[in-house]
Design an enzyme around this catalytic site. Structure first.
Site, PDB file in Angstrom:
ATOM      1  N   ARG A  53       0.796  -1.222   0.000  1.00 26.07           N
ATOM      2  CA  ARG A  53       0.000   0.000   0.000  1.00 26.07           C
ATOM      3  C   ARG A  53       0.832   1.279   0.000  1.00 26.07           C
ATOM      4  O   ARG A  53       0.601   2.192  -0.777  1.00 26.07           O
ATOM      5  CB  ARG A  53      -0.895   0.082   1.261  1.00 26.07           C
ATOM      6  CG  ARG A  53      -2.175  -0.637   1.186  1.00 26.07           C
ATOM      7  CD  ARG A  53      -2.545  -1.120   2.570  1.00 26.07           C
ATOM      8  NE  ARG A  53      -1.611  -2.173   2.914  1.00 26.07           N
ATOM      9  CZ  ARG A  53      -1.774  -3.441   2.564  1.00 26.07           C
ATOM     10  NH1 ARG A  53      -2.854  -3.814   1.958  1.00 26.07           N
ATOM     11  NH2 ARG A  53      -0.875  -4.354   2.846  1.00 26.07           N
ATOM     12  N   THR A  54       1.777   1.334   0.933  1.00 23.41           N
ATOM     13  CA  THR A  54       2.485   2.603   1.113  1.00 23.41           C
ATOM     14  C   THR A  54       3.255   2.946  -0.160  1.00 23.41           C
ATOM     15  O   THR A  54       3.161   4.058  -0.683  1.00 23.41           O
ATOM     16  CB  THR A  54       3.424   2.515   2.332  1.00 23.41           C
ATOM     17  OG1 THR A  54       2.643   2.107   3.446  1.00 23.41           O
ATOM     18  CG2 THR A  54       4.067   3.853   2.624  1.00 23.41           C
ATOM     19  N   LYS A  82      25.856  -4.450  -1.741  1.00 24.08           N
ATOM     20  CA  LYS A  82      27.320  -4.353  -1.796  1.00 24.08           C
ATOM     21  C   LYS A  82      27.892  -3.691  -0.546  1.00 24.08           C
ATOM     22  O   LYS A  82      29.076  -3.433  -0.467  1.00 24.08           O
ATOM     23  CB  LYS A  82      27.746  -3.527  -3.019  1.00 24.08           C
ATOM     24  CG  LYS A  82      27.251  -4.060  -4.343  1.00 24.08           C
ATOM     25  CD  LYS A  82      27.723  -3.142  -5.480  1.00 24.08           C
ATOM     26  CE  LYS A  82      27.072  -3.493  -6.795  1.00 24.08           C
ATOM     27  NZ  LYS A  82      27.238  -2.425  -7.790  1.00 24.08           N
ATOM     28  N   ARG A 103      11.388   3.712   3.759  1.00 24.81           N
ATOM     29  CA  ARG A 103      10.954   2.697   4.740  1.00 24.81           C
ATOM     30  C   ARG A 103      12.162   1.852   5.093  1.00 24.81           C
ATOM     31  O   ARG A 103      12.900   1.423   4.212  1.00 24.81           O
ATOM     32  CB  ARG A 103       9.847   1.820   4.171  1.00 24.81           C
ATOM     33  CG  ARG A 103       9.584   0.616   5.063  1.00 24.81           C
ATOM     34  CD  ARG A 103       8.342  -0.123   4.709  1.00 24.81           C
ATOM     35  NE  ARG A 103       7.158   0.640   5.048  1.00 24.81           N
ATOM     36  CZ  ARG A 103       5.917   0.153   4.966  1.00 24.81           C
ATOM     37  NH1 ARG A 103       5.717  -1.069   4.549  1.00 24.81           N
ATOM     38  NH2 ARG A 103       4.884   0.894   5.286  1.00 24.81           N
ATOM     39  N   HIS A 131       5.119   6.015  11.618  1.00 26.02           N
ATOM     40  CA  HIS A 131       4.615   5.864  10.246  1.00 26.02           C
ATOM     41  C   HIS A 131       3.629   7.020  10.002  1.00 26.02           C
ATOM     42  O   HIS A 131       2.423   6.829   9.899  1.00 26.02           O
ATOM     43  CB  HIS A 131       3.916   4.504  10.121  1.00 26.02           C
ATOM     44  CG  HIS A 131       3.626   4.052   8.723  1.00 26.02           C
ATOM     45  ND1 HIS A 131       3.739   4.869   7.617  1.00 26.02           N
ATOM     46  CD2 HIS A 131       3.206   2.846   8.267  1.00 26.02           C
ATOM     47  CE1 HIS A 131       3.394   4.171   6.541  1.00 26.02           C
ATOM     48  NE2 HIS A 131       3.077   2.946   6.900  1.00 26.02           N
TER      49      HIS A 131
HETATM   50  C1  NCD Z   1       1.702  -1.035   8.280  1.00 24.97           C
HETATM   51  C2  NCD Z   1       3.192  -0.880   8.454  1.00 24.97           C
HETATM   52  O1  NCD Z   1       3.956  -1.132   7.537  1.00 24.97           O
HETATM   53  O2  NCD Z   1       3.554  -0.461   9.538  1.00 24.97           O
HETATM   54  N1  NCD Z   1       1.362  -1.251   6.950  1.00 24.97           N
HETATM   55  C3  NCD Z   1       1.037  -0.161   6.188  1.00 24.97           C
HETATM   56  O3  NCD Z   1       1.873   0.651   5.871  1.00 24.97           O
HETATM   57  N2  NCD Z   1      -0.256  -0.003   5.891  1.00 24.97           N
HETATM   58  C4  NCD Z   1       1.066  -1.990   9.191  1.00 24.97           C
HETATM   59  C5  NCD Z   1       1.591  -3.386   9.290  1.00 24.97           C
HETATM   60  O4  NCD Z   1       2.527  -3.782   8.582  1.00 24.97           O
HETATM   61  O5  NCD Z   1       1.021  -4.138  10.095  1.00 24.97           O
END
Ligand code: NCD
Length: 304
Positions: A53-54, A82, A103, A131
């Site tokens: 999703r993100t 590397k 991320r 997040h």
């Molecule tokens: C979340 C995350 O990555 O923290 N996912 C997301 O971005 N919607 C929640 C999760 O992984 O449980």
């Protein structure tokens, strides 16, 4: 936005959040008006952890603003393999892009990387830390369904490792929500998050059972147990499968309860809930696009 980087929701005032949500609502109402807004913008995607999703909604967002994305791809196919450091990767990719989305599995990675770059860096999840862009879409979803005033919110599941929880809790404190945290004792809020919430005067209560609080809730935010963060698989097995909801659970809920989940879900919400009026989690995921468009629009605005 006044901030160059978005690392945690702690840096966002209520007005900052409302500005993003208002812009997202404008975008939702008339997406065509924003279609060429940033047609020379490039977004750099640095994902060192899995994401559906993100990552895809950031990519969709920049494309719907007329721009494009460059993607480091998987860690295995990048120079990280590397031995390149995060700081070096970030410094290199900032030369290709107008903003970066990061991320990373290490808590604090976004803050560290942001110190090495001049373009805006957006934290898309740093380990069990924060997040913040998820929180913005969560709040947009809550505002659409229940409004953001006088809220009683239940947040259930993995409160210890769940970065979406930490970011949401800090932001809800700005909206004077009553927050009820429901989890096994081993997965309660980390001490630093609880401390910060108390410092900010947030109304916080902790529970081990949902029953105790469900009838009062306007919003129930369910989360996945973050299996990948457990140092010991046995500890995960001890709590796996607890803290889920199904139709029976929801009999005690208010008629207008909104059930949310950042997704992916494992087994915390039975599929039978999906077709009920309570379920709002797919809508929530879809809201990632207008909200991330709004955020990028505001952050890139000065560049036009
Ligand atoms: C979340 C995350 O990555 O923290 N996912 C997301 O971005 N919607 C929640 C999760 O992984 O449980």
């Amino acid at each position: 936005m006044d901030h160059d980087h978005l690392v945690t929701t702690k840096q966002l005032s209520r007005a900052d959040v409302e500005r993003v949500l208002d812009r997202a609502a404008e975008i939702d109402a008339d997406p065509a008006a924003f279609a060429q807004r940033h047609d020379d913008a490039i977004l750099g995607l640095l994902f060192f952890e899995p994401s559906t999703r993100t990552k895809m909604s950031f990519e969709t967002a920049i494309k719907r603003l007329g721009g494009d994305a460059v993607d480091m791809g998987s860690v295995d196919s990048s120079s990280v393999k590397k031995g390149e450091s995060l700081a070096d990767t970030a410094r290199v990719v900032e030369g290709y892009a107008d903003a970066l989305v990061l991320r990373h599995p290490s808590q604090g990675a976004a803050r560290m990387a942001s110190e090495f770059v001049d373009v805006p860096l957006l934290n898309a999840g740093d380990g069990a830390g924060h997040h913040p862009t998820q929180t913005l879409l969560d709040l947009y979803t809550v505002r659409e369904s229940a409004g953001l005033d006088d809220l009683t919110v239940g947040i259930m599941g993995d409160l210890k490792y769940g970065r979406t929880v930490h970011s949401l809790a800090h932001a809800l404190a700005n909206f004077d929500a009553d927050q009820h945290f429901v989890s096994p004792e081993s997965l309660q809020l980390p001490r630093n998050v609880r401390y910060d919430l108390h410092e900010s005067g947030a109304s916080v209560r902790e529970h081990t059972e949902l029953d105790a609080v469900l009838p009062e809730l306007d919003v129930l935010y369910v989360t996945r147990i973050q299996r990948e963060r457990f140092p010991d698989e046995n500890e995960y097995q001890q709590v796996a499968g607890e803290y889920g909801i199904d139709l029976d659970t929801l009999e005690a809920a208010k008629d207008d309860l909104t059930v949310m989940h950042p997704l992916p879900r494992v087994d915390e919400i039975a599929p039978e809930v999906d077709d009920t009026r309570y379920a709002n989690y797919f809508e929530q995921a879809h809201n990632g696009v207008p909200v991330r468009m709004a955020l990028l629009d505001l952050m890139l605005e000065g560049d036009r």
